[in-house]
Scaffold this motif. Structure first.
Motif, mmCIF file in Angstrom:
data_model
loop_
_atom_site.group_PDB
_atom_site.id
_atom_site.type_symbol
_atom_site.label_atom_id
_atom_site.label_comp_id
_atom_site.label_asym_id
_atom_site.label_seq_id
_atom_site.Cartn_x
_atom_site.Cartn_y
_atom_site.Cartn_z
ATOM 1 N N LEU A 174 -18.569 11.352 -52.704
ATOM 2 C CA LEU A 174 -18.276 12.007 -51.424
ATOM 3 C C LEU A 174 -17.270 11.174 -50.632
ATOM 4 N N ARG A 175 -17.432 9.854 -50.684
ATOM 5 C CA ARG A 175 -16.468 8.978 -50.023
ATOM 6 C C ARG A 175 -15.079 9.186 -50.610
ATOM 7 N N HIS A 232 -10.716 13.200 -35.772
ATOM 8 C CA HIS A 232 -10.570 13.553 -37.186
ATOM 9 C C HIS A 232 -10.714 15.060 -37.379
ATOM 10 N N TYR A 285 -7.350 11.502 -42.622
ATOM 11 C CA TYR A 285 -8.485 11.842 -41.755
ATOM 12 C C TYR A 285 -8.215 12.926 -40.720
ATOM 13 N N VAL A 287 -14.429 19.459 -41.797
ATOM 14 C CA VAL A 287 -14.706 19.818 -43.175
ATOM 15 C C VAL A 287 -14.761 21.339 -43.203
ATOM 16 N N ARG A 294 -18.363 13.231 -42.656
ATOM 17 C CA ARG A 294 -16.954 12.855 -42.590
ATOM 18 C C ARG A 294 -16.698 11.982 -41.368
ATOM 19 N N LEU A 340 -10.394 19.125 -44.489
ATOM 20 C CA LEU A 340 -10.862 18.738 -45.826
ATOM 21 C C LEU A 340 -11.698 19.880 -46.371
ATOM 22 N N VAL A 397 -13.600 12.387 -49.355
ATOM 23 C CA VAL A 397 -13.233 12.290 -47.937
ATOM 24 C C VAL A 397 -11.951 11.482 -47.761
ATOM 25 N N TYR A 456 -14.213 21.455 -48.783
ATOM 26 C CA TYR A 456 -15.275 21.023 -49.681
ATOM 27 C C TYR A 456 -15.596 22.132 -50.673
ATOM 28 N N LEU A 472 -18.007 8.585 -41.967
ATOM 29 C CA LEU A 472 -17.223 7.888 -42.984
ATOM 30 C C LEU A 472 -15.868 7.435 -42.445
ATOM 31 N N VAL A 473 -15.245 8.302 -41.654
ATOM 32 C CA VAL A 473 -13.933 7.951 -41.112
ATOM 33 C C VAL A 473 -14.039 6.716 -40.211
#
Length: 488
Positions: A289-290, A257, A298, A260, A43, A302, A293, A304, A46-47
RNA sequence: GGCGACGUAGCCAAGUGGCUAAGGCAGAGGUCUGCAAAACCUUUAUUCAGCGGUUCGACUCCGCUCGUCGCCUCCA
């Protein structure tokens, strides 16, 4: 309209105004390399990946630095357990990290400095802190004198005296104040060692980020980021070190951010409830997954789960299905009038503006995705009403809107693949799991075609049920029978 | 104990005081079909944890209560 980002230190959204106009300098705390990365790390990656892509999309130059902490208590401990060296261990997991990042299609930072390659800078910064009276040597260790740094606690919103009340009693009696933290640790036999004015030792945690960010981005830079759990003590201590040493403001914008979670609990090594990136990517496409997310803002937690991942897979397929249909659109046949009403046209043409507005507002990807799905619905509806007599105008609108949609999705790293290829590959992968080949399916479809032409519905249905039992569903259309894989 | 975040439909999730409270998943109806499934379309919250307050007007601001989570110890 400026891009506004939430700043942890002021607790408000603030416009991003780079010190050097048009050039954003960003430092992100990377991993401590001693184990495989879990999806919390994913995450984080990705953020900031999305953030950098977005800032660049908006025409800003971004210098993106993300470090590796490759010397640390945890690394020493793990290396000893595995009977290997710290160097071997950290290099191994840096390699694994790079593999994970590549699998997630994360853009490379401009620089990925390692702590062990910046020990000189670290020693210089510690010396400066000692000169300024902000650090003291105690035996072979050096500590930061926390109560002499006036702003201590300003990031995390804590007061030193309040923290002391709740602080765990430190084993190390050498500290003047239990909140003082180590800048340099004298090394024990067998541990990695660097020569220093305070004897052989190694850097403490925190100092490497102060030293490396200064080296590559200067005394003051624009954005410093990481997970919420780094706010205290890591980032608080970085501020004390950097501002204590330079006398300048360290980072202007602090971005943190959320975590998860799994079943609403933070994913962490100590709880043992973590999933590694490679475990997840073995089951689901990286873009799913993107999508998961980025469908949550952000800063929020999150959660999962397999269910949420499956939703994401379905959602992604919807996007690719739409793009695939657009790519198969015939050319416009005549120049008859547009069938798209004005309101819809306006909506489609303003997609990018509305998307940018959402993203300018503290990178609201969830809202941005909402707009993308809105557009998909419009595009699908229009495509179905077109029929035979599609006009050039409408085809052009659809195709251009599809391109915009792909471009905007690309900011989140979505729709990066050719739609037809993506859908085909997904199908092929599932078929492999089902242990059936397209040829076998095609043969059964042919058999059934004969039965159907003889109106032998019993046999036709039998074949259909046979395939269904193997998770293959059939669809009889005007252009023959197609098949797809049943969702579970 | 100190500090902080969150609580929006069956589930996930946007919503920076005023327009019909985005969007996704699931559900229901429909197009298509010999029947069926996929895809696609349509539809689904008089209401935003509860109670008060500020305001002409509150999901949005303030206070309290309840609930969930996080940081204060290694953490993305």
């Amino acid at each position: 309209m400026p891009i506004s980002l939430y700043n942890t230190i002021t607790r408000t959204k603030e416009p991003l105004t780079p010190i050097e106009p048009g050039h954003v300098k960003l430092y992100v705390c990377g991993i401590t390399a001693y184990d495989y990365c879990h999806i919390g790390h994913a995450r984080s990656a990705l953020v900031f990946d999305m953030m950098v892509r977005y800032l660049r999309y908006r025409g800003l130059k971004v210098t993106f630095v993300r470090n590796f902490t490759d010397i640390d208590d945890k690394i020493i401990k793990r290396a000893a357990e595995q009977e290997t060296t710290c160097t071997e261990l950290s290099e191994r997991f840096i390699r694994k990290f790079h593999e994970d990042m590549a699998a997630l299609n994360i853009i490379q930072p401009d620089l990925e400095p390692k702590a062990t390659e910046h020990v000189d800078e670290i020693i210089r910064m510690i010396s400066l802190l000692i000169e300024r009276g902000l650090a003291y040597q105690e035996g072979s260790d050096v500590y930061y004198r926390v109560n002499l740094f006036e702003g201590y606690g300003k990031l995390s919103g804590r007061q030193l005296d309040e923290m002391q009340a709740g602080a765990r009693i430190t084993i190390n009696e050498a500290k003047e104040n239990p909140m003082d933290f180590a800048l340099w640790k004298g090394s024990k036999p067998g541990e990695p060692t660097w020569e220093s004015p305070w004897g052989p030792g190694r850097p403490g945690w925190h100092i490497e980020c102060s030293a490396m960010s200064r080296r590559y981005l200067g005394d003051t830079f624009d954005i410093h980021g990481g997970g919420k759990d780094l706010i205290f003590p890591h980032h608080e201590n970085e501020i004390a070190q950097s501002e204590g040493a330079t006398g300048c403001c360290f980072a202007r914008h602090w971005i943190h951010h959320g975590f998860v979670t799994i079943k609403d609990e933070k994913m962490s090594k100590s709880l043992g409830n973590f999933l590694t990136i490679r475990e997840v990517l073995a089951l689901y496409p990286a873009e799913a997954l993107r999508l998961l997310v980025f469908s949550t803002h952000y800063r929020n937690p999150l959660d999962y789960s397999d269910a949420s991942m499956k939703d994401a897979v379905t959602g992604l397929e919807r996007l690719y299905n739409c793009m695939d249909s657009l790519s198969k659109l015939p050319n416009g046949t005549d120049i008859s009038e547009s069938l798209i009403d004005q309101a819809t046209q306006d909506r489609l043409l303003s997609l990018e503006d509305r998307f940018l507005e959402a993203m300018d507002n503290d990178l609201n990807t969830a809202q941005g995705l909402g707009l993308i799905y809105d557009t998909v619905k419009d595009l699908n509806r229009i495509r179905q009403t077109l029929g035979e007599k599609s006009s050039d105008i409408d085809i052009t609108i659809l195709k251009e809107c599809g391109q915009t949609l792909t471009r905007l999705s690309g900011i989140m790293g979505l729709l990066n693949e050719n739609p037809t290829t993506y859908l085909h590959d997904q199908k092929a992968e599932k078929l492999e799991d089902l242990e059936i080949t397209p040829e076998e399916i095609q043969q059964l479809i042919e058999d059934r075609k004969i039965a159907r032409s003889e109106k032998n519905w019993g046999q036709a249905d039998e074949i259909r049920d046979l395939l269904l039992a193997r998770s293959i569903e059939l669809k009889d259309g005007p252009e023959g029978t197609s098949w797809h894989i049943k969702k579970d």
